[in-house]
Design a protein around this motif. Sequence first.
Motif, PDB file in Angstrom:
ATOM      1  N   ASP A 208      -2.103  -3.241   5.852  1.00 14.45           N
ATOM      2  CA  ASP A 208      -1.656  -2.184   6.763  1.00 14.45           C
ATOM      3  C   ASP A 208      -0.408  -1.527   6.187  1.00 14.45           C
ATOM      4  OD1 ASP A 208      -1.241  -0.533   8.895  1.00 14.45           O
ATOM      5  OD2 ASP A 208      -0.423  -2.082  10.212  1.00 14.45           O
ATOM      6  N   TYR A 209      -0.643  -0.553   5.274  1.00 13.09           N
ATOM      7  CA  TYR A 209       0.486   0.064   4.584  1.00 13.09           C
ATOM      8  C   TYR A 209       0.022   1.369   3.949  1.00 13.09           C
ATOM      9  CZ  TYR A 209       4.624   0.408   1.551  1.00 13.09           C
ATOM     10  OH  TYR A 209       5.765   0.816   0.933  1.00 13.09           O
ATOM     11  N   ASP A 210       0.905   2.361   3.927  1.00 10.99           N
ATOM     12  CA  ASP A 210       0.604   3.648   3.311  1.00 10.99           C
ATOM     13  C   ASP A 210       1.046   3.604   1.853  1.00 10.99           C
ATOM     14  OD1 ASP A 210      -0.055   6.261   2.812  1.00 10.99           O
ATOM     15  OD2 ASP A 210       1.712   7.109   3.827  1.00 10.99           O
ATOM     16  N   PHE A 211       0.127   3.200   0.974  1.00 11.16           N
ATOM     17  CA  PHE A 211       0.466   3.017  -0.435  1.00 11.16           C
ATOM     18  C   PHE A 211       0.616   4.348  -1.164  1.00 11.16           C
ATOM     19  CE2 PHE A 211      -1.318  -1.179   0.452  1.00 11.16           C
ATOM     20  CZ  PHE A 211      -0.408  -1.995  -0.206  1.00 11.16           C
ATOM     21  N   ASP A 212       1.531   4.358  -2.116  1.00 14.33           N
ATOM     22  CA  ASP A 212       1.699   5.499  -3.007  1.00 14.33           C
ATOM     23  C   ASP A 212       0.428   5.704  -3.824  1.00 14.33           C
ATOM     24  OD1 ASP A 212       3.952   7.308  -4.347  1.00 14.33           O
ATOM     25  OD2 ASP A 212       2.707   6.468  -5.953  1.00 14.33           O
ATOM     26  N   GLU A 213       0.218   6.917  -4.293  1.00 12.17           N
ATOM     27  CA  GLU A 213      -0.996   7.257  -5.030  1.00 12.17           C
ATOM     28  C   GLU A 213      -1.173   6.404  -6.285  1.00 12.17           C
ATOM     29  OE1 GLU A 213      -4.573   8.962  -5.849  1.00 12.17           O
ATOM     30  OE2 GLU A 213      -3.374   9.155  -4.021  1.00 12.17           O
ATOM     31  N   ARG A 214      -0.080   5.936  -6.881  1.00 10.23           N
ATOM     32  CA  ARG A 214      -0.230   5.137  -8.102  1.00 10.23           C
ATOM     33  C   ARG A 214      -0.982   3.832  -7.832  1.00 10.23           C
ATOM     34  NH1 ARG A 214       5.113   3.889  -6.773  1.00 10.23           N
ATOM     35  NH2 ARG A 214       5.697   1.681  -6.898  1.00 10.23           N
ATOM     36  N   PHE A 215      -0.871   3.302  -6.621  1.00 14.39           N
ATOM     37  CA  PHE A 215      -1.592   2.074  -6.296  1.00 14.39           C
ATOM     38  C   PHE A 215      -3.072   2.356  -6.030  1.00 14.39           C
ATOM     39  CE2 PHE A 215       2.786   0.906  -5.352  1.00 14.39           C
ATOM     40  CZ  PHE A 215       2.880  -0.312  -6.013  1.00 14.39           C
ATOM     41  N   VAL A 216      -3.351   3.511  -5.460  1.00 14.03           N
ATOM     42  CA  VAL A 216      -4.752   3.920  -5.285  1.00 14.03           C
ATOM     43  C   VAL A 216      -5.415   4.062  -6.651  1.00 14.03           C
ATOM     44  CG1 VAL A 216      -6.278   5.722  -4.380  1.00 14.03           C
ATOM     45  CG2 VAL A 216      -4.192   5.100  -3.123  1.00 14.03           C
ATOM     46  N   GLU A 217      -4.692   4.663  -7.589  1.00 10.61           N
ATOM     47  CA  GLU A 217      -5.222   4.833  -8.935  1.00 10.61           C
ATOM     48  C   GLU A 217      -5.326   3.493  -9.658  1.00 10.61           C
ATOM     49  OE1 GLU A 217      -4.712   8.012 -12.565  1.00 10.61           O
ATOM     50  OE2 GLU A 217      -2.927   7.429 -11.444  1.00 10.61           O
ATOM     51  N   LEU A 218      -4.353   2.607  -9.432  1.00 11.16           N
ATOM     52  CA  LEU A 218      -4.414   1.278 -10.039  1.00 11.16           C
ATOM     53  C   LEU A 218      -5.681   0.558  -9.608  1.00 11.16           C
ATOM     54  CD1 LEU A 218      -3.132  -1.108 -11.601  1.00 11.16           C
ATOM     55  CD2 LEU A 218      -1.998  -1.753  -9.454  1.00 11.16           C
ATOM     56  N   ALA A 219      -6.016   0.625  -8.326  1.00 11.42           N
ATOM     57  CA  ALA A 219      -7.231  -0.021  -7.833  1.00 11.42           C
ATOM     58  C   ALA A 219      -8.471   0.586  -8.490  1.00 11.42           C
ATOM     59  CB  ALA A 219      -7.309   0.109  -6.316  1.00 11.42           C
ATOM     60  N   ALA A 220      -8.499   1.909  -8.634  1.00 12.78           N
ATOM     61  CA  ALA A 220      -9.659   2.574  -9.231  1.00 12.78           C
ATOM     62  C   ALA A 220      -9.843   2.178 -10.690  1.00 12.78           C
ATOM     63  CB  ALA A 220      -9.511   4.092  -9.103  1.00 12.78           C
ATOM     64  N   VAL A 221      -8.741   2.117 -11.436  1.00  6.69           N
ATOM     65  CA  VAL A 221      -8.842   1.765 -12.858  1.00  6.69           C
ATOM     66  C   VAL A 221      -9.167   0.284 -13.020  1.00  6.69           C
ATOM     67  CG1 VAL A 221      -7.618   1.735 -15.065  1.00  6.69           C
ATOM     68  CG2 VAL A 221      -7.282   3.638 -13.477  1.00  6.69           C
TER      69      VAL A 221
END
Length: 422
Positions: A208-221
Amino acid sequence: MDDELIDSSQLSLPRKSVLPGAGFFYPDSFDEERAEERAKEKLEDAAVAVVTDTDADGLGCVALARERYDAALDVEDFEERIEERLSEDEEAEDEEAAEADDEEEERPKSSVALVGSSPYSLEDDLQRVADYAPEGIEVFVCDLCPDKYEYVEEELEALAEMAGEIHWYDHHQWKPEVAEQVREAGVDLVVGESDEECSTDVTLRELDYDFDERFVELAAVTRDHDLWLNEDPRSQDLADYAYWTSKEEYVAIVGAYGADLPPVVEEYIAHRRVEKENLIEAAVDRADTKSVGDWTVGITYGRCSQNEVADALREEGADAAVIVKPAGSASIRGSEDFERCHEVADLVNGGGHPKAAGCKPDIYDDMLDYAHHWTTQGATTKRVILNAFERVAEMAEAEAAEDEAADSGQETDGSDDSETEE
């Protein structure tokens, strides 16, 4: 024993390729004592504990948890250490990550404790959290899947008695009865689709947290590598870096930079890859192919990066690839034409995904068995795993025959009904 006998940096590449790293020769009791000491020091003042696999996917979950709880360690200190390693031009070995982990004990501790684990040590690591963490601690278990509930039953129940909450985020193939029993123990278990998500994806979604876009990209990569999509060149960098460096360093770096690693890390990875490519080439050169049922299985032996070796064997026509390691374990990799790796592994003391699995056949009774393993380049292990492929091929043939009989029966029933109506 003379230390030089197990020092891989003193070996030629052909000999290094067929022998395990120095860590293999340390007795389990030594590793257990060290693990106990590490766990106690990390956990005694922690507010959150993450028990996780130590590949890029599992460690990505830790980076997310530390961001969520504002518990990231200072990245500049780690970057300085990397520069020191490069300036010293160290010959990096597989065991260097373990040595680096020892050095991390001298660093500041995060309030989100990282407890590195594996399918073979999961129950011990759960018990360590129960033994050393403060009462009411919040616990996450990430990127791990027990084959049977009884393997973790006592330890998980002990943990449930003292922990405030237990969350389990994973994406492997869970047996329904195991998942049900884990949930009944009071665990918030979330299992993502194994062919669509990695564990970092699941953790990103569930925290339950609004993650920065770099973490969204980290998950994708991370997903790109963990699901063997290989569409983003950065994913191999993450996988290699997680394997070559300490757990704490990896978490700090990707927590600060995401999937776009800083130049000093890119330089370090390039430095390590020279030897990596040579070990891959050696393993591919010694590979054999076997016909099993309708499949061609490429099988080889050596200390190497299994995914790249598997890719090379598939390019040479293999439907499945088996890479037997000097330490006795093996990686099994599939393809679009072979999606039963977990079934093969399940027959030889392992498990995993349809297209990727691991195992360690229970065939090593003493050091003579290991000596035979090294000098024959895994002959017995190869035979045991190929036998498992044969059994899976027999099951596949039986399933195909049943499907054909069922289809034939349906067609017959349909024609009979038509004649009756007429």
